[in-house]
Write an enzyme that holds these catalytic residues in place. Structure first.
Site, mmCIF file in Angstrom:
data_model
loop_
_atom_site.group_PDB
_atom_site.id
_atom_site.type_symbol
_atom_site.label_atom_id
_atom_site.label_comp_id
_atom_site.label_asym_id
_atom_site.label_seq_id
_atom_site.Cartn_x
_atom_site.Cartn_y
_atom_site.Cartn_z
ATOM 1 N N ARG A 170 16.536 -15.667 -16.772
ATOM 2 C CA ARG A 170 16.975 -15.700 -15.370
ATOM 3 C C ARG A 170 16.489 -16.962 -14.664
ATOM 4 N NH1 ARG A 170 18.986 -12.226 -17.957
ATOM 5 N NH2 ARG A 170 19.754 -10.209 -17.180
ATOM 6 N N ASP B 11 -13.600 -16.486 -10.156
ATOM 7 C CA ASP B 11 -14.101 -15.547 -9.148
ATOM 8 C C ASP B 11 -15.377 -14.926 -9.704
ATOM 9 O OD1 ASP B 11 -14.489 -13.293 -7.349
ATOM 10 O OD2 ASP B 11 -12.386 -13.524 -6.768
ATOM 11 N N ARG C 27 -5.322 -3.578 -1.343
ATOM 12 C CA ARG C 27 -4.450 -4.752 -1.286
ATOM 13 C C ARG C 27 -4.499 -5.639 -2.523
ATOM 14 N NH1 ARG C 27 -9.100 -4.935 0.661
ATOM 15 N NH2 ARG C 27 -10.468 -6.737 0.601
ATOM 16 N N LYS D 233 -13.831 -9.264 -11.598
ATOM 17 C CA LYS D 233 -12.441 -9.420 -11.173
ATOM 18 C C LYS D 233 -11.628 -10.283 -12.131
ATOM 19 C CE LYS D 233 -12.777 -8.585 -6.203
ATOM 20 N NZ LYS D 233 -12.582 -9.149 -4.856
ATOM 21 N N CYS E 264 -4.312 -34.005 3.548
ATOM 22 C CA CYS E 264 -5.113 -33.090 2.743
ATOM 23 C C CYS E 264 -5.637 -31.986 3.672
ATOM 24 C CB CYS E 264 -6.262 -33.816 2.039
ATOM 25 S SG CYS E 264 -7.687 -34.224 3.089
ATOM 26 N N CYS F 210 -12.426 -10.109 6.001
ATOM 27 C CA CYS F 210 -11.688 -8.861 6.149
ATOM 28 C C CYS F 210 -12.618 -7.659 6.099
ATOM 29 C CB CYS F 210 -10.621 -8.753 5.066
ATOM 30 S SG CYS F 210 -11.271 -8.503 3.420
#
Length: 263
Positions: free
Chosen positions: A11, A59, A70, A83, A170, A186
């Site tokens: 595709r 990470d 999320r 992670k 930049c 958050c």
């Protein structure tokens, strides 16, 4: 490209802007993703599905229950896992042909420069200004395009910084390294779950365009989304001739700062 790859990526190959040549460029590419959290999750998933040959995840955090609202790269049974290892499992389930390099540490200084220098494109999916500036300096130094995203509460933003283009600003042209910004996380302010999916998917789209050499990137533009109304606003970002990083100082500051994960 073998028969299985021709079928898997058919595709993309049907798109005349990509075709076999563009898909081969994706297969030969190395995308460096700083942060395997809210933004890094959709970005990494789409890059793996699209056939980017090597994806390097950086990470130092572990999967927490609060991430799962999320961070779609991770699952309940992987709570407590690094992670990057959780992400590696997820990406290989989508596309076993992808080479996923998992770096479970804060990368800084020469190590960060080496990673950036070996990348075709860098996606900054981190959550703090120190990391963003360190990554930007390394990208300017090695002339590697940078796709930068951010999301908090209902507000998201995305831009591209391409040091291969003399006219492109930049990250430091937009946010000066010596300017004081309030760090908003958050964990303190919250974040609307689909927002990171929207921005992260757009980061993947910009990265794929840069690798394949198609379309027009967001270099020189900052797009901002208010997810409460789904209203987009854009501003032009000119290059700053007096920029501390790209303004005639022959590359970046080599001091480097630790890289951290996304929320």
């Amino acid at each position: 490209m073998n028969d299985n790859q021709l079928l898997r990526y058919s595709r993309h190959i049907l798109l005349e802007e990509i075709d076999i040549e563009g898909q081969q460029r994706l297969l030969d590419a190395n995308a460096l993703i700083i942060g395997a959290g809210g933004l890094g999750s959709p970005a990494a998933l789409y890059l793996a599905a699209a056939g980017v040959g090597t994806i390097t995840l950086v990470d130092d955090d572990r999967v927490d229950l609060t991430n799962l609202q999320r961070q779609i790269l991770h699952t309940t049974d992987r709570v407590g896992m690094q992670k990057v290892e959780s992400g590696r499992k997820a990406l290989l389930q989508i596309n076993a042909d992808v080479n996923v390099v998992a770096i479970a540490e804060r990368v800084a200084g020469a190590a960060l420069e080496q990673l950036v220098g070996g990348a075709s494109v860098v996606l900054d999916c981190s959550d703090n200004f120190a990391t963003r500036h360190a990554v930007n300096r390394a990208c300017v130094m090695h002339k590697v395009p940078l796709v930068s995203g951010a999301a908090i509460r209902f507000d998201g933003q995305i831009s591209v910084f391409d040091p291969r283009d003399a006219a492109s600003p930049c990250y430091a042209c937009l946010f000066a390294p010596d300017q004081q910004f309030e760090e908003i996380r958050c964990a303190e302010m919250g974040v609307f779950a689909p927002l990171v999916g929207i921005i992260g998917a757009m980061q993947a789209a910009e990265a794929l365009k840069l690798i394949a050499g198609i379309g027009v990137s967001l270099a020189g533009q900052l797009l901002m989304l208010d997810a409460r109304t789904m209203a987009w606003n854009g501003i032009r970002v000119p290059r700053n001739a007096d920029c501390q990083v790209c303004g005639g100082r022959h590359g970046a500051d080599r001091t480097g700062r630790p890289s951290r994960g996304q929320e």
